[in-house]
Design a protein around this motif. Structure first.
Motif, PDB file in Angstrom:
ATOM      1  N   VAL A 136       0.837  -1.206   0.000  1.00  9.96           N
ATOM      2  CA  VAL A 136       0.000   0.000   0.000  1.00  9.96           C
ATOM      3  C   VAL A 136       0.870   1.254   0.000  1.00  9.96           C
ATOM      4  N   ALA A 137       1.830   1.303   0.917  1.00  9.57           N
ATOM      5  CA  ALA A 137       2.662   2.496   1.044  1.00  9.57           C
ATOM      6  C   ALA A 137       3.555   2.699  -0.181  1.00  9.57           C
ATOM      7  N   GLN A 138       4.170   1.634  -0.683  1.00  9.33           N
ATOM      8  CA  GLN A 138       5.087   1.753  -1.815  1.00  9.33           C
ATOM      9  C   GLN A 138       4.396   2.300  -3.056  1.00  9.33           C
ATOM     10  N   THR A 139       3.212   1.822  -3.330  1.00  8.00           N
ATOM     11  CA  THR A 139       2.500   2.274  -4.533  1.00  8.00           C
ATOM     12  C   THR A 139       2.258   3.772  -4.479  1.00  8.00           C
ATOM     13  N   ALA A 186      14.169   9.459  -0.354  1.00  6.81           N
ATOM     14  CA  ALA A 186      14.504   8.763   0.894  1.00  6.81           C
ATOM     15  C   ALA A 186      13.342   7.876   1.348  1.00  6.81           C
ATOM     16  N   THR A 187      12.125   8.350   1.158  1.00  8.89           N
ATOM     17  CA  THR A 187      10.943   7.568   1.520  1.00  8.89           C
ATOM     18  C   THR A 187      10.860   6.302   0.680  1.00  8.89           C
ATOM     19  N   ALA A 188      11.043   6.458  -0.621  1.00  5.58           N
ATOM     20  CA  ALA A 188      11.004   5.286  -1.513  1.00  5.58           C
ATOM     21  C   ALA A 188      12.082   4.284  -1.119  1.00  5.58           C
ATOM     22  N   ALA A 189      13.283   4.770  -0.824  1.00  9.39           N
ATOM     23  CA  ALA A 189      14.372   3.868  -0.432  1.00  9.39           C
ATOM     24  C   ALA A 189      14.025   3.110   0.848  1.00  9.39           C
ATOM     25  N   ALA A 190      13.475   3.808   1.833  1.00  8.25           N
ATOM     26  CA  ALA A 190      13.155   3.162   3.108  1.00  8.25           C
ATOM     27  C   ALA A 190      12.022   2.152   2.965  1.00  8.25           C
TER      28      ALA A 190
END
Length: 171
Positions: A38-41, A79-83
């Motif tokens: 959910v978050a990644q998309t 940074a969010t995508a990486a985490a």
């Protein structure tokens, strides 16, 4: 040697799930993957839009402050995508090494970090968009209100539910 000891529930009581450490790790990994999907998309879509902004004709007309906010927002989005994608890499590199419980613990920490970064990314994105759209200081107040809403949805409601369930069990 595989452990067959059964684990207590999350509050340390024996009345929880009857599962081995490996079974718990498998279940928690599956739960974490669903949350990450959910978050990644959402993060990937937001990040794609952020990257495209710099190529729009109107970008050249942004003030220095708005350009700075944009750069901070893009860095936060990255940074969010990486985490939030990191747990997948972590799992892939450690698969088959009998480290599933540790992998789940670290992936969970990375996910929490990703959610904190997502909060910052969303607030920064809102600030940029609302500054450009409104051209006034109301943007900062609106972002503050939305940040408060995020805190309520992501922290206050779960804490309230936890407190409520604890008090019901205690009766």
């Amino acid at each position: 040697m595989t452990s067959t000891a059964r684990l207590p529930d999350s509050q340390g009581r024996g009345g929880g799930r009857d599962e081995t450490p490996e079974e718990r790790a498998d279940r928690r990994w599956t739960d974490l993957l669903q949350e990450l999907r959910v978050a990644q998309t959402g993060v990937q879509i937001l990040f794609g839009f952020l990257i495209a902004v710099v190529f729009q004709p109107r970008f050249g007309g942004l003030s220095d402050t708005d350009r700075t906010i944009y750069v901070v927002t893009v860095m936060l989005g990255s940074a969010t995508a990486a985490a939030l994608i990191g747990p997948v890499s972590y799992h892939r590199l450690l698969t088959g090494r009998r480290l599933k419980p540790q992998t789940v613990a670290w992936a969970s920490r990375m996910t929490v970090l990703g959610l904190i970064l997502l909060f910052c990314t969303m607030c920064s994105t809102l600030l940029l968009v609302l500054r450009v759209a409104l051209h006034n200081s109301v943007a900062l107040w609106l972002v503050g209100a939305m940040a408060l809403w995020f805190v309520i949805c992501w922290l206050v409601f779960p804490a309230w539910a936890l407190a409520r369930s604890s008090s019901v069990r205690g009766k």
